[in-house]
Design a protein around this motif. Structure first.
Motif, PDB file in Angstrom:
ATOM      1  N   ALA A 122      -2.135   5.331  -4.126  1.00 25.76           N
ATOM      2  CA  ALA A 122      -3.199   6.317  -3.903  1.00 25.76           C
ATOM      3  C   ALA A 122      -2.571   7.683  -3.732  1.00 25.76           C
ATOM      4  N   MET A 123      -2.227   8.312  -4.856  1.00 27.94           N
ATOM      5  CA  MET A 123      -1.620   9.641  -4.831  1.00 27.94           C
ATOM      6  C   MET A 123      -2.476  10.688  -5.532  1.00 27.94           C
ATOM      7  N   GLY A 124      -3.652  10.309  -5.993  1.00 25.72           N
ATOM      8  CA  GLY A 124      -4.465  11.226  -6.768  1.00 25.72           C
ATOM      9  C   GLY A 124      -4.031  11.277  -8.213  1.00 25.72           C
ATOM     10  N   VAL A 125      -4.898  11.820  -9.056  1.00 19.14           N
ATOM     11  CA  VAL A 125      -4.590  11.887 -10.480  1.00 19.14           C
ATOM     12  C   VAL A 125      -4.150  13.314 -10.829  1.00 19.14           C
ATOM     13  N   PRO A 126      -3.252  13.416 -11.805  1.00 18.96           N
ATOM     14  CA  PRO A 126      -2.655  12.358 -12.622  1.00 18.96           C
ATOM     15  C   PRO A 126      -1.386  11.753 -12.031  1.00 18.96           C
ATOM     16  N   LYS A 127      -0.993  12.190 -10.825  1.00 11.61           N
ATOM     17  CA  LYS A 127       0.305  11.814 -10.282  1.00 11.61           C
ATOM     18  C   LYS A 127       0.466  10.308 -10.153  1.00 11.61           C
ATOM     19  N   GLN A 128      -0.580   9.614  -9.637  1.00  8.67           N
ATOM     20  CA  GLN A 128      -0.414   8.189  -9.352  1.00  8.67           C
ATOM     21  C   GLN A 128      -0.167   7.381 -10.631  1.00  8.67           C
TER      22      GLN A 128
ATOM     23  N   SER B 100       3.553  -0.823   3.805  1.00  2.67           N
ATOM     24  CA  SER B 100       2.765   0.386   3.537  1.00  2.67           C
ATOM     25  C   SER B 100       3.676   1.603   3.648  1.00  2.67           C
ATOM     26  N   GLN B 101       3.313   2.655   2.939  1.00  2.00           N
ATOM     27  CA  GLN B 101       4.101   3.882   2.909  1.00  2.00           C
ATOM     28  C   GLN B 101       3.172   5.028   2.506  1.00  2.00           C
ATOM     29  N   HIS B 102       3.254   6.135   3.253  1.00  3.35           N
ATOM     30  CA  HIS B 102       2.424   7.290   2.895  1.00  3.35           C
ATOM     31  C   HIS B 102       2.917   7.895   1.574  1.00  3.35           C
ATOM     32  N   GLY B 103       2.073   8.702   0.925  1.00  2.36           N
ATOM     33  CA  GLY B 103       2.401   9.231  -0.393  1.00  2.36           C
ATOM     34  C   GLY B 103       3.006  10.605  -0.412  1.00  2.36           C
ATOM     35  N   TYR B 104       3.272  11.190   0.763  1.00  4.45           N
ATOM     36  CA  TYR B 104       3.806  12.542   0.824  1.00  4.45           C
ATOM     37  C   TYR B 104       5.318  12.510   1.067  1.00  4.45           C
TER      38      TYR B 104
ATOM     39  N   GLU C 137      13.307  13.395  -4.170  1.00  5.49           N
ATOM     40  CA  GLU C 137      14.624  12.761  -4.031  1.00  5.49           C
ATOM     41  C   GLU C 137      14.583  11.455  -3.253  1.00  5.49           C
ATOM     42  N   ASP C 138      13.475  11.197  -2.557  1.00  2.00           N
ATOM     43  CA  ASP C 138      13.329   9.934  -1.818  1.00  2.00           C
ATOM     44  C   ASP C 138      12.758   8.815  -2.681  1.00  2.00           C
ATOM     45  N   THR C 139      12.410   9.116  -3.935  1.00  2.00           N
ATOM     46  CA  THR C 139      11.777   8.108  -4.797  1.00  2.00           C
ATOM     47  C   THR C 139      12.632   6.849  -4.958  1.00  2.00           C
ATOM     48  N   PRO C 140      13.954   6.952  -5.228  1.00  2.00           N
ATOM     49  CA  PRO C 140      14.756   5.714  -5.349  1.00  2.00           C
ATOM     50  C   PRO C 140      14.702   4.847  -4.085  1.00  2.00           C
ATOM     51  N   ASN C 141      14.703   5.480  -2.911  1.00  2.00           N
ATOM     52  CA  ASN C 141      14.639   4.702  -1.669  1.00  2.00           C
ATOM     53  C   ASN C 141      13.279   4.016  -1.519  1.00  2.00           C
ATOM     54  N   ILE C 142      12.220   4.711  -1.899  1.00  2.00           N
ATOM     55  CA  ILE C 142      10.881   4.120  -1.818  1.00  2.00           C
ATOM     56  C   ILE C 142      10.773   2.930  -2.764  1.00  2.00           C
ATOM     57  N   ILE C 143      11.317   3.087  -3.972  1.00  2.00           N
ATOM     58  CA  ILE C 143      11.268   1.993  -4.952  1.00  2.00           C
ATOM     59  C   ILE C 143      12.032   0.779  -4.428  1.00  2.00           C
ATOM     60  N   GLN C 144      13.201   1.029  -3.865  1.00  2.00           N
ATOM     61  CA  GLN C 144      13.987  -0.088  -3.323  1.00  2.00           C
ATOM     62  C   GLN C 144      13.262  -0.743  -2.153  1.00  2.00           C
ATOM     63  N   LYS C 145      12.604   0.056  -1.325  1.00  2.00           N
ATOM     64  CA  LYS C 145      11.855  -0.480  -0.198  1.00  2.00           C
ATOM     65  C   LYS C 145      10.730  -1.398  -0.678  1.00  2.00           C
TER      66      LYS C 145
ATOM     67  N   LEU D  12       0.848  -1.194   0.000  1.00  2.00           N
ATOM     68  CA  LEU D  12       0.000   0.000   0.000  1.00  2.00           C
ATOM     69  C   LEU D  12       0.881   1.241   0.000  1.00  2.00           C
ATOM     70  N   LEU D  13       0.734   2.085  -1.032  1.00  2.00           N
ATOM     71  CA  LEU D  13       1.524   3.298  -1.167  1.00  2.00           C
ATOM     72  C   LEU D  13       0.599   4.474  -1.440  1.00  2.00           C
ATOM     73  N   GLY D  14       0.638   5.494  -0.547  1.00  2.00           N
ATOM     74  CA  GLY D  14      -0.135   6.687  -0.820  1.00  2.00           C
ATOM     75  C   GLY D  14      -0.905   7.192   0.382  1.00  2.00           C
ATOM     76  N   ALA D  15      -1.685   8.249   0.161  1.00  2.00           N
ATOM     77  CA  ALA D  15      -2.537   8.914   1.147  1.00  2.00           C
ATOM     78  C   ALA D  15      -1.689   9.609   2.218  1.00  2.00           C
ATOM     79  N   HIS D  16      -2.373  10.154   3.242  1.00  2.00           N
ATOM     80  CA  HIS D  16      -1.691  10.868   4.318  1.00  2.00           C
ATOM     81  C   HIS D  16      -0.986   9.887   5.257  1.00  2.00           C
ATOM     82  N   ARG D  17      -0.173  10.426   6.147  1.00  2.00           N
ATOM     83  CA  ARG D  17       0.532   9.603   7.132  1.00  2.00           C
ATOM     84  C   ARG D  17      -0.481   8.849   7.998  1.00  2.00           C
ATOM     85  N   GLY D  18      -0.249   7.580   8.159  1.00  2.00           N
ATOM     86  CA  GLY D  18      -1.099   6.751   9.007  1.00  2.00           C
ATOM     87  C   GLY D  18      -2.305   6.159   8.312  1.00  2.00           C
ATOM     88  N   VAL D  19      -2.724   6.736   7.200  1.00  2.00           N
ATOM     89  CA  VAL D  19      -3.923   6.224   6.507  1.00  2.00           C
ATOM     90  C   VAL D  19      -3.653   4.850   5.918  1.00  2.00           C
TER      91      VAL D  19
END
Length: 796
Positions: A280-286, A252-256, A260-268, A225-232
């Motif tokens: 769940a980042m909203g459109v069109p971003k997600q 799970s990981q929040h979307g905010y 520059e943290d994108t490579p770390n998130i992808i590796q995670k 699960l990736l996205g939404a606010h912290r804790g959601v």
């Protein structure tokens, strides 16, 4: 309601319903003589009056009714329970309030249109190609993907997404490239029925998600699960584990997070080895984030889910079923988040519907190519087949210029490619199209002007090319052509081969055996190993295009239909206006409805498409002018492609976008080819307006204009043009202007500032405006009414 009171209610409801049906029949019976739908309604009312049908009841069995909860769900494409469960719920809850609410909801559903009666697998919505599937068919598609080693994307389209995609070509392309593009929301449901392609089911993400979770639960899939606010996302994971035991949440990981943290998130994400990624980042971003990083994520299935996390975590409640049954779920979201959602729903929904109405009315969106199915039964096996890969753009970096439709001496590159294929003996042409299907079909037609048959195939940009070709009904030797090069002479047709350019790249021409597409070894295009040298014109870049234009001008203008040679290597189409003092140097080709003002130096190697206007002292050499282009005074052009408000310098590869108020390069309105209903209606309204203003207007001018407006209403005159031709005009000029339009109003009377330049006198501006208004038809805009009034007002 207990059994006794329920029985008494049903008896009273039957009699009350018969009385109401009688009243409805009295209203519908007269209308049924005119409208077929009213006639059917009157017949149903007669059945209710005769007690052979009830207002509410199941679709079959005893006590059948006109409507039920199940049929309401079918009409609204809602996958909420089966027919038996819905009928039992209706029987248990019958009452005055329940029945009245059900009838109101069912009546509201009638406004949305009919339920699905067709099975098209895909359908067009604002240049997006949506998959028309039921929930069970989505699960079947997931099963087919299982274990294939590929990475797949699933995206959803609601009215907000469609609005964004209409303005963002990159986002639109990413949506169309998704493996599944599913409709989401009642707005898309309404649009599908307006366009005549009703949905099988409204597969919105919130209703589809429980079905997917049950499937993943059986497969013991790992979900990230990736996205939404912290804790959601964490609360979402807890809810999923409680509802679907056995479903494994990989992380799970929040979307905010920062870019520059994108490579770390992808590796995670990769470290958890998920089978499914929900974003769940909203459109069109997600959707754009998934498309850009899917290969790095190495996740078998990635899906953009919008606000799903908020619903499942309990942060935002979902609309009650009765609101969803009438297509008003969006209003519930608006009430909860008015500041954030008011523009999306109150403005965006109406914008979306306006675009759908335009798609419904305009041929540019309304064509429906044939959907290819996995069948290879060849049609006309004794004839030569050809495949035209028309969805490939020749210049990817210049997609705005629509390369396939660029004029190449009176014909487009696409038309010239078809002509070359006909010269190769092709009799059955299969055109593979996607986004540009309507424009290509409008241009090529069914092939009758070349004596061939053209078949259009909509195959989807997300499928491998060889898989698409394997679906085509081909036999024997097949010409496979990707537009971009034109051979000088017919190519050899007795041997399978591919023709290569001097640099070793494929020219876009190949002759293959149909069997090579049956079991392709890979997803790339299978071409014969035999390579021959291609001799002809290359059109893979703007520089090559202009070079080809110059070469064709020297050899082929006499083959361009509808053009006549007026000087040495100077070819003119009908209805071209050239002022005295213009200097033309061949080779040169000028299309219909063009105006060339005095002082213009044009040529050599210039091509003007239809409807172009070149103002004073424009100098052009080796230049292509796109249709309906206005070129401002004193502009110097060399080795350029000009039009649509921009100038592309080929040598420097510089693309200059000009503001409209610069008045250097503008795009004029596309010509109206004939008088239509709108023009006549405007004339009638103007005639009424003249009558109301008669005391303030000059009587003579008002009378003359009134008579002309009557002629417009009768169809003998256009609204804007030349009221009459000058009898003193010399005979040579008269032969030139004899095809100009007669109109009730001069363009100069409306004082449209088309050429705002202090170097042009008012008389010259009026002269040019009048000629242009008669050569290229214009629409009357009501904002010009005040200018018209000033030209008709009393002088004393």
């Amino acid at each position: 309601m207990n059994s006794i009171s329920q029985f008494s209610y049903q008896m009273a409801a039957v009699h009350f319903g018969r009385v109401m049906a009688l009243l409805c029949w009295c209203c519908l019976a007269p209308l049924g003589l005119v409208f077929g739908a009213c006639q059917m309604g009157a017949q149903n009312m007669r059945k209710v009056v005769g007690n052979s049908l009830r207002w509410i009841g199941p679709a079959q069995g005893q006590a059948m009714g006109l409507c039920s909860t199940w049929r309401l769900h079918v009409r609204m494409a809602l996958p909420l329970g089966d027919e038996v469960d819905c009928d039992q719920a209706d029987a248990m809850q019958r009452g005055w309030r329940y029945d009245a609410a059900l009838l109101v909801r069912y009546g509201a559903s009638l406004l949305i249109g009919r339920a699905a009666r067709q099975s098209d697998a895909r359908w067009p919505l604002l240049n997006l190609w949506l998959d028309n599937l039921r929930q069970t068919e989505v699960i079947e598609q997931l099963q087919q993907w299982q274990g294939d080693g590929q990475f797949h994307r699933i995206a959803f389209v609601n009215p907000h997404c469609a609005n964004l995609a209409s303005q963002n070509p990159r986002y639109r392309g990413m949506l169309n490239a998704a493996d599944l593009l599913l409709p989401d929301g009642s707005g898309v449901l309404l649009a599908s029925r307006m366009l005549g392609t009703p949905l099988k089911e409204n597969t919105n993400g919130t209703d589809l998600f429980p079905v997917l979770c049950r499937y993943w639960q059986q497969q013991k899939a790992r979900v990230y699960l990736l996205g939404a606010h912290r804790g959601v996302a964490g609360r979402m994971a807890e809810q999923l584990l409680w509802e679907y035991p056995g479903l494994h949440i990989a992380g799970s990981q929040h979307g905010y997070f920062a870019e520059e943290d994108t490579p770390n998130i992808i590796q995670k994400i990769r470290d958890t080895h998920p089978d499914v990624l929900l974003v769940a980042m909203g459109v069109p971003k997600q959707d754009m984030w998934i498309a850009e990083h899917l290969a790095q994520l190495q996740t078998p299935v990635a899906m953009g889910v919008g606000g799903l996390f908020d619903f499942y975590s309990g942060r935002i409640s979902r609309a009650p079923v009765w609101l969803r049954e009438i297509g008003m779920e969006w209003s519930w979201r608006l009430i909860q988040e008015p500041r954030r959602m008011w523009q999306r729903y109150l403005v965006g929904n109406f914008t979306f519907l306006a675009r759908v109405v335009r798609q419904r009315c305009r041929f540019a969106y309304s064509a429906h190519p044939v959907l290819s199915v996995p069948s290879v039964a060849a049609e006309h096996p004794d004839q030569v087949h050809g495949v035209l890969l028309a969805e490939m753009n020749v210049w990817p970096q210049q997609s705005e210029m629509s390369t396939l439709f660029l004029p190449l001496l009176g014909q487009t590159l696409l038309e010239r490619t078809v002509i070359r294929m006909v010269e190769q003996g092709v009799q059955q042409l299969h055109v593979m199209v996607d986004l540009a299907h309507a424009g290509i079909e409008a241009l090529l037609g069914q092939g009758s002007r070349w004596g061939i048959q053209i078949h259009y195939h909509l195959l989807g940009a997300n499928q491998p090319l060889n898989k698409r070709l394997s679906h085509l009904p081909l036999a024997g030797s097949v010409w496979v052509v990707a537009p971009g090069c034109l051979p000088d002479e017919p190519l050899a047709s007795d041997i399978s081969a591919q023709w290569q350019l001097a640099d070793g790249t494929w020219s876009g021409w190949a002759l293959c055996l149909a069997d090579i597409f049956r079991n392709p070894p890979s997803s790339s295009l299978a071409l014969p190993n035999n390579a021959l040298v291609f001799e002809g014109l290359g059109l893979r870049s703007p520089a090559e295009f202009l070079a080809a234009q110059a070469k064709l001008l020297k050899h082929e203008p006499n083959y361009v239909p509808g053009y006549a040679e007026e000087g040495r290597d100077i070819w003119l189409a009908p209805n071209v206006l050239i002022e005295e003092g213009a200097i033309l140097q061949g080779p040169l080709l000028i299309g219909p409805d063009c105006i060339i003002r005095k002082g213009v130096e044009l040529g050599p190697n210039c091509v003007l498409a239809s409807g172009c206007v070149l103002d004073k002292e424009v100098s052009a050499e080796n230049t292509l002018f796109l249709p309906d282009s206005l070129i401002g005074q004193g502009l110097l052009l060399k080795n350029c492609i000009v039009g649509r408000g921009q100038i592309y310098w080929v040598e420097s590869k510089l693309n200059l976008q000009l503001a409209a108020d610069d008045c250097l390069v503008q795009s004029l309105a596309a010509p109206i080819v004939k008088a239509d209903f709108i023009e006549r209606l405007q004339a009638a309204l103007l005639w009424l307006w003249l009558g109301l203003q008669r005391r303030q207007l000059d009587p003579k001018r008002q009378h003359i204009l009134s008579q002309r407006l009557k002629e417009v209403c009768l169809g003998t005159r256009h609204l804007i043009g030349l009221p009459e031709f000058d009898p003193n005009t010399n005979q040579e000029w008269l032969r030139t202007v004899q095809n100009l339009r007669l109109g009730a109003l001069r363009l100069s009377e409306l004082q449209i500032p088309m050429f705002p330049s202090p170097q042009i006198s008012r008389d010259e501006q009026a002269y040019l405006l009048d000629l242009y208004g008669a050569a290229v038809p214009q629409r009357f805009h009501w904002s010009h009414l005040s200018h018209l009034r000033m030209s008709l007002i009393r002088t004393s």
